[in-house]
Scaffold this active site. Structure first.
Site, PDB file in Angstrom:
ATOM      1  CG  ASP B  15      44.317  43.986  41.687  1.00 51.05           C
ATOM      2  OD1 ASP B  15      43.305  43.277  41.856  1.00 51.05           O
ATOM      3  OD2 ASP B  15      44.848  44.644  42.613  1.00 51.05           O
ATOM      4  CE1 TYR B  17      37.211  47.689  45.265  1.00 49.25           C
ATOM      5  CE2 TYR B  17      37.236  45.679  43.960  1.00 49.25           C
ATOM      6  CZ  TYR B  17      36.581  46.815  44.412  1.00 49.25           C
ATOM      7  OH  TYR B  17      35.301  47.081  43.997  1.00 49.25           O
ATOM      8  NE  ARG B  46      43.988  44.734  49.969  1.00 41.87           N
ATOM      9  CZ  ARG B  46      43.497  44.336  48.805  1.00 41.87           C
ATOM     10  NH1 ARG B  46      42.206  44.100  48.679  1.00 41.87           N
ATOM     11  NH2 ARG B  46      44.272  44.184  47.762  1.00 41.87           N
ATOM     12  CB  SER B 135      38.599  43.243  39.888  1.00 41.83           C
ATOM     13  OG  SER B 135      38.252  43.430  41.240  1.00 41.83           O
ATOM     14  CG  ASN B 136      39.887  38.528  43.879  1.00 44.11           C
ATOM     15  OD1 ASN B 136      39.837  37.647  43.020  1.00 44.11           O
ATOM     16  ND2 ASN B 136      40.818  38.555  44.827  1.00 44.11           N
TER      17      ASN B 136
END
Lengths: 248, 248
Positions: B15, B17, B46, B135-136
């Site tokens: 991942d 972030y 966040r 990752s997003n």
């Protein structure tokens, strides 16, 4: 006023937790158990309850990770206590969950529901306005909650997402309302205090009312509420206005 | 040691972030803009970033409400500032988003990645251990982030959920990893600092490693991490141990 066959709206559906029932009415009991930490525990408990329900559906919309909301609520309580370093024993856990089973309804809930029912009973076609709940809560949990709050007889429908094993804001959860009421989403006013729930209901097509008790800004999502009010009396006004302006 | 054709694990996916990049490295800039509020802004920013990404996918796993992570990040910043009553103007917004584009990598990130690559290069079959990001973040955002952190050359794959318009923990997002690497999920170590991400990856079938930098309790979800460590050196140890114990 003319006798209408195209009454609008046809129904009002309410979210339960945070909207009809004050999820933070557990703060007093939490504060007695953990002085100075009651509010923090209640806030994190609620946050995790929502997060866990949504994660389960997101990880499989088909429902293989679904777990009833009561169990998710207990998981969230346990996590919140551990995260805050609070020594929650079995007795404390039982006490807080017992409180959660019988949450207080917000003081303006029952009076507003009664007004909506009375006005609806006077409607020209005699069918009235149907009132219901569409909640993440599982049926047993909702049953105790509406009975202990003395508002059970005010609803025509108490719908639980348990029937589809998918938590809001999944479309399958919102579809329970249109299916049970057999009218289009636009003809149903969906009421929630939760911004994410209002956004989800709006995406689904409901006419949404955001019960913004806290006076917070709305979420930065393009699915905005159709109307916003600070309390249940504002909802009554909104429903009356809709009936006047959108009925033929 | 025997020459192995069944190397294990075959890859490590990270991942980005919160795991490789410190999302709270914006605190200093936020604190300069809003003295005394930098930490609160960073935390709520966040929280909302994660919430908005998940809501969009939950409300339609097909992706009709999908929006790139950069835009979701900006929405989350705007909401957080409004909610906290902070007067964020266009210049402040630009400054914080510029900071977000070039987040610091955690200090142990690059050294651990280099060790993993070196050990892998010595593997008997010469193919090594593949390293990737899942990752997003949208591709442009990830590209800037890995370059500015000087770690771009350490990855074989930089995979973005943008390709499937579904945010983690949706299964479609995790499936990008197995598809790109063409091995089973179990043969891939998935590393994340985010409990919800570890749970989602575990449900999908990955061998999960929870990078628990904060020393927090794990989420009350039945999908538990296969291993837990406080820093990247623990991950290196875990990967080496797996290679010894699960290779034939």
């Amino acid at each position: 006023m003319s006798t209408s066959t195209r009454r609008f709206p046809k129904a009002v559906l309410f979210d339960a937790y945070g909207t009809l029932f004050d999820v933070h009415s557990v703060v007093a009991a939490a504060e007695q158990l953990f002085p100075g930490q009651g509010d923090a525990l209640s806030q994190l408990w609620r946050l995790k309850q929502i997060e866990y329900s949504q994660l389960r559906t997101l990880a499989d919309p088909g429902g293989s990770h679904y777990k009833p909301f009561w169990d998710v609520t207990l998981d969230a309580l346990r996590y919140a206590a551990r995260r805050l370093g609070l020594p929650l024993d079995a007795a404390g856990e039982k006490r807080l969950m017992d409180q959660y089973a019988c949450l207080s309804a917000f003081p303006d809930t029952a009076p507003a529901l009664r007004v909506l029912r009375e006005r609806a009973a006077l409607a020209a076609d005699g069918r009235g306005l149907r009132l219901g709940i569409l909640s993440n809560g599982n049926p047993a949990m909702l049953d105790i909650a509406v009975k202990s709050a003395g508002i059970a007889e005010l609803f025509d429908h108490v719908l639980s997402v348990d029937a589809v094993r998918a938590y809001k804001p999944a479309p399958a959860a919102y579809a329970l309302g249109t299916r049970a009421l057999n009218v289009s989403a636009r003809e149903i006013v969906f009421v929630s205090s939760n911004g994410w729930d209002v956004a989800g209901a709006g995406w689904f097509g409901y006419t949404t009312f955001w019960l913004n008790r806290a006076g917070a800004p709305f979420e930065e999502l393009e699915s905005k509420p159709r109307a916003i009010g600070g309390g249940m009396s504002d909802l009554v006004g909104f429903v009356e206005k809709l009936a006047l302006t959108e009925t033929d």
